[in-house]
Write a protein that holds these residues in place. Structure first.
Motif, short mmCIF file in Angstrom:
data_model
loop_
_atom_site.label_atom_id
_atom_site.label_comp_id
_atom_site.label_asym_id
_atom_site.label_seq_id
_atom_site.Cartn_x
_atom_site.Cartn_y
_atom_site.Cartn_z
N MET A 63 -4.96 1.04 -5.55
CA MET A 63 -4.97 -0.26 -4.88
C MET A 63 -6.43 -0.63 -4.72
O MET A 63 -7.06 -0.37 -3.68
CB MET A 63 -4.28 -0.17 -3.51
N LEU A 64 -7.00 -1.22 -5.76
CA LEU A 64 -8.45 -1.35 -5.89
C LEU A 64 -8.90 -2.79 -6.02
O LEU A 64 -8.20 -3.63 -6.58
CB LEU A 64 -8.93 -0.58 -7.12
N GLY A 65 -10.10 -3.05 -5.52
CA GLY A 65 -10.76 -4.32 -5.72
C GLY A 65 -12.18 -4.09 -6.19
O GLY A 65 -12.94 -3.36 -5.55
N LEU A 66 -12.52 -4.66 -7.33
CA LEU A 66 -13.90 -4.60 -7.84
C LEU A 66 -14.57 -5.91 -7.47
O LEU A 66 -14.18 -6.97 -7.94
CB LEU A 66 -13.90 -4.40 -9.36
N GLU A 67 -15.58 -5.82 -6.60
CA GLU A 67 -16.25 -7.02 -6.10
C GLU A 67 -17.53 -7.26 -6.90
O GLU A 67 -18.43 -6.43 -6.92
CB GLU A 67 -16.57 -6.87 -4.62
N PHE A 68 -17.58 -8.41 -7.57
CA PHE A 68 -18.70 -8.76 -8.45
C PHE A 68 -19.70 -9.65 -7.72
O PHE A 68 -19.46 -10.08 -6.59
CB PHE A 68 -18.18 -9.47 -9.69
N ASP A 69 -20.80 -9.90 -8.37
CA ASP A 69 -21.80 -10.80 -7.78
C ASP A 69 -21.61 -12.24 -8.24
O ASP A 69 -22.51 -13.06 -8.15
CB ASP A 69 -23.22 -10.31 -8.09
N PHE A 70 -20.41 -12.55 -8.74
CA PHE A 70 -20.07 -13.91 -9.15
C PHE A 70 -18.55 -14.08 -8.99
O PHE A 70 -17.81 -13.10 -8.86
CB PHE A 70 -20.48 -14.18 -10.60
N GLU A 71 -18.09 -15.32 -9.00
CA GLU A 71 -16.66 -15.58 -8.90
C GLU A 71 -15.97 -15.22 -10.21
O GLU A 71 -16.49 -15.52 -11.30
CB GLU A 71 -16.40 -17.05 -8.54
N VAL A 72 -14.80 -14.57 -10.12
CA VAL A 72 -14.24 -13.87 -11.28
C VAL A 72 -13.09 -14.61 -11.98
O VAL A 72 -12.47 -14.05 -12.89
CB VAL A 72 -13.76 -12.46 -10.88
N SER A 115 0.80 -1.23 0.00
CA SER A 115 0.00 0.00 0.00
C SER A 115 0.83 1.27 0.00
O SER A 115 0.29 2.37 -0.18
CB SER A 115 -0.94 0.01 1.21
N GLY A 116 2.14 1.16 0.19
CA GLY A 116 2.99 2.34 0.27
C GLY A 116 3.41 2.87 -1.09
O GLY A 116 2.97 2.41 -2.14
N TYR A 117 4.23 3.90 -1.05
CA TYR A 117 4.80 4.51 -2.25
C TYR A 117 3.74 5.10 -3.18
O TYR A 117 3.78 4.95 -4.39
CB TYR A 117 5.70 3.51 -2.98
N GLY A 118 2.78 5.79 -2.57
CA GLY A 118 1.81 6.56 -3.34
C GLY A 118 0.65 5.79 -3.89
O GLY A 118 -0.26 6.37 -4.49
N ARG A 119 0.62 4.48 -3.69
CA ARG A 119 -0.41 3.67 -4.36
C ARG A 119 -1.83 4.03 -3.92
O ARG A 119 -2.76 3.93 -4.72
CB ARG A 119 -0.14 2.17 -4.11
N THR A 120 -2.03 4.47 -2.70
CA THR A 120 -3.38 4.75 -2.22
C THR A 120 -3.79 6.21 -2.41
O THR A 120 -4.86 6.62 -1.99
CB THR A 120 -3.52 4.40 -0.73
N GLY A 121 -2.92 7.01 -3.04
CA GLY A 121 -3.20 8.44 -3.17
C GLY A 121 -2.57 9.27 -2.08
O GLY A 121 -2.59 10.50 -2.11
N GLU A 122 -2.01 8.59 -1.09
CA GLU A 122 -1.13 9.21 -0.09
C GLU A 122 0.13 8.36 -0.06
O GLU A 122 0.11 7.21 -0.47
CB GLU A 122 -1.81 9.23 1.29
N PHE A 123 1.23 8.92 0.42
CA PHE A 123 2.46 8.14 0.32
C PHE A 123 2.32 6.83 1.08
O PHE A 123 2.71 5.78 0.58
CB PHE A 123 3.67 8.94 0.82
N PHE A 124 1.80 6.88 2.29
CA PHE A 124 1.49 5.67 3.06
C PHE A 124 0.01 5.64 3.37
O PHE A 124 -0.60 6.66 3.69
CB PHE A 124 2.29 5.63 4.36
N ALA A 125 -0.57 4.45 3.34
CA ALA A 125 -2.00 4.30 3.59
C ALA A 125 -2.38 4.73 5.00
O ALA A 125 -3.47 5.26 5.23
CB ALA A 125 -2.43 2.85 3.35
N PHE A 126 -1.49 4.51 5.99
CA PHE A 126 -1.84 4.83 7.38
C PHE A 126 -2.00 6.33 7.60
O PHE A 126 -2.63 6.76 8.56
CB PHE A 126 -0.80 4.26 8.34
N GLN A 127 -1.43 7.15 6.71
CA GLN A 127 -1.46 8.60 6.91
C GLN A 127 -2.87 9.17 6.85
O GLN A 127 -3.16 10.19 7.48
CB GLN A 127 -0.53 9.28 5.90
N LYS A 128 -3.76 8.51 6.15
CA LYS A 128 -5.16 8.94 6.13
C LYS A 128 -5.75 8.91 7.53
O LYS A 128 -6.59 9.75 7.88
CB LYS A 128 -5.98 8.04 5.21
#
Length: 379
Positions: free
Chosen positions: A317-326, A212-225
């Motif tokens: 760092m995204l997850g798209l959750e569907f209504d079926f197994e992907v 999650s680090g190095y800018g991936r979440t839109g902040e340098f570290f995810a915990f900073q939010k």
């Protein structure tokens, strides 16, 4: 084939990369929305990155950590400036698992205690201590189960308080956004309670920011939010854009002693050159800001698709959750449309971890392919 068979492999062999694409030997182009498991942060074969490694290997590729290496100081300074964690110290190693291993060891050294608390669905690596705090019995050998660990549920503040009150806990380790576990993130209130209770009871709080680090979440570290203050922060993956490098950022309260930690290859000249180039590109091309901006765009486009029931994660760092197994959808996207995506323990989750240099046009191609496949499935 002489390799030990541990991975199920798709019959694709990338031989070249450029930006958000990889190419096979026949020249077929694939859109990379998986980034080699969140590793490719600034894009494949970025010219600044290539130049830095090429120039360094022509000068000096490696020497041991028994001598001074100014590149390590430069990397540490730029990392602390980019992240805003300015009073921490950096220890360099080779991977995320090794970073977490050293974080756990250092916490035990500092506190004189042995037990570690971790959370359900966590994944912290495949080395001994990292496996012991990973919630996957399938990868734990009997040897790994000799460590003193306790697994708690996300949001179980009462359980955390009770366990910490026993006084034998060296560390609490967490992924703020869980990667393999399915992009789950607890509430700000819970993370602040972890921070408060850890400090109250003398336990070291380790934030695993390997993915999650190095800018991936839109902040340098995810915990900073969540405005918490981990004692140790582990990093890897996007840190080297494919070159093996990892590290831990260590708070000033933890004393350094010669011989406490060590590594042969960690912080070598080539790794540092790669790491410095990554930080320069992240800054100069505003890639953390790009991750933040594209998150809103992806959410808007995903909302147009009724089969997507939930959007997890932040930034890129995204997850798209569907209504079926992907699993079938992932395969169709790969072989029919040449698009790499990822999976998670949640079988209905399509994981999106592209280079942070990705643009809207790349996501437009993805959503077009996705809609075509979903329409085919509905017929």
């Amino acid at each position: 084939m002489n390799l030990f068979d541990v991975y199920p492999l798709y019959d694709i062999t990338p031989v070249k990369g450029e930006g958000c694409y990889v190419f096979d030997a026949e020249g077929k182009k694939y859109l990379d929305l998986y980034g080699g498991h969140a590793v490719i942060s600034i894009g494949h074969s970025h010219p600044v990155y290539v130049k830095a490694i090429k120039e360094q290997v022509e000068k000096l590729g490696f020497y041991s950590n028994s001598i001074k290496n100014p590149l390590q100081d430069e990397l540490a300074g730029k990392l602390l400036q980019a992240s805003g964690i300015k009073d921490y110290k950096l220890f360099l190693c080779n991977s995320g698992a090794e970073a977490n291993e050293n974080a756990l060891k250092l916490a035990s050294f500092h506190t004189g205690k042995s037990r570690v608390i971790y959370f359900n669905n966590a994944f912290h690596g495949r080395t001994s201590g990292a496996v012991a705090v990973t919630d996957n019995e399938g990868i734990k050998a009997p040897f790994n189960k000799t460590h003193l660990t306790t697994c708690l549920s996300f949001e179980d503040a009462e359980g955390l308080e009770n366990e910490l009150a026993k006084g034998d806990v060296a560390a609490v380790i967490l992924e703020v956004i869980q990667g393999v576990g399915g992009l789950d993130e607890a509430s700000t209130e819970f993370y602040r309670e972890i921070d408060r209770l850890s400090k109250k009871n003398g336990a070291i709080l380790i934030a695993d920011e390997v993915q999650s680090g190095y800018g991936r979440t839109g902040e340098f570290f995810a915990f900073q939010k969540h405005q918490i203050s981990p004692d140790i922060i582990s990093v890897a993956k996007g840190m080297g854009n494919g070159f093996p490098i990892g590290g831990i950022l260590i708070s000033p309260e933890i004393e350094a002693k010669h011989g406490l930690l060590g590594t042969t290859f960690g912080g070598n000249h080539l790794a540092c050159a790669a790491g410095i180039a990554v930080l320069d590109v992240l800054k100069n091309e505003n890639l953390t800001e790009n991750a933040s901006a594209l998150y809103d765009y992806v959410k808007e486009r995903a909302a147009e698709i009724p089969q997507i029931k939930n959007i997890k994660g932040r930034g890129l760092m995204l997850g798209l959750e569907f209504d079926f197994e992907v699993a079938g959808l992932r395969k169709d996207l790969l072989f029919k449309h040449q698009i790499f995506t990822g999976a998670a323990s949640n079988k209905k989750l399509l994981r999106i971890l592209p280079p942070l240099s990705i643009q809207k046009r790349h996501f437009e191609a993805f959503f077009l392919a996705l809609k075509l496949e979903l329409n085919n499935k509905s017929k």
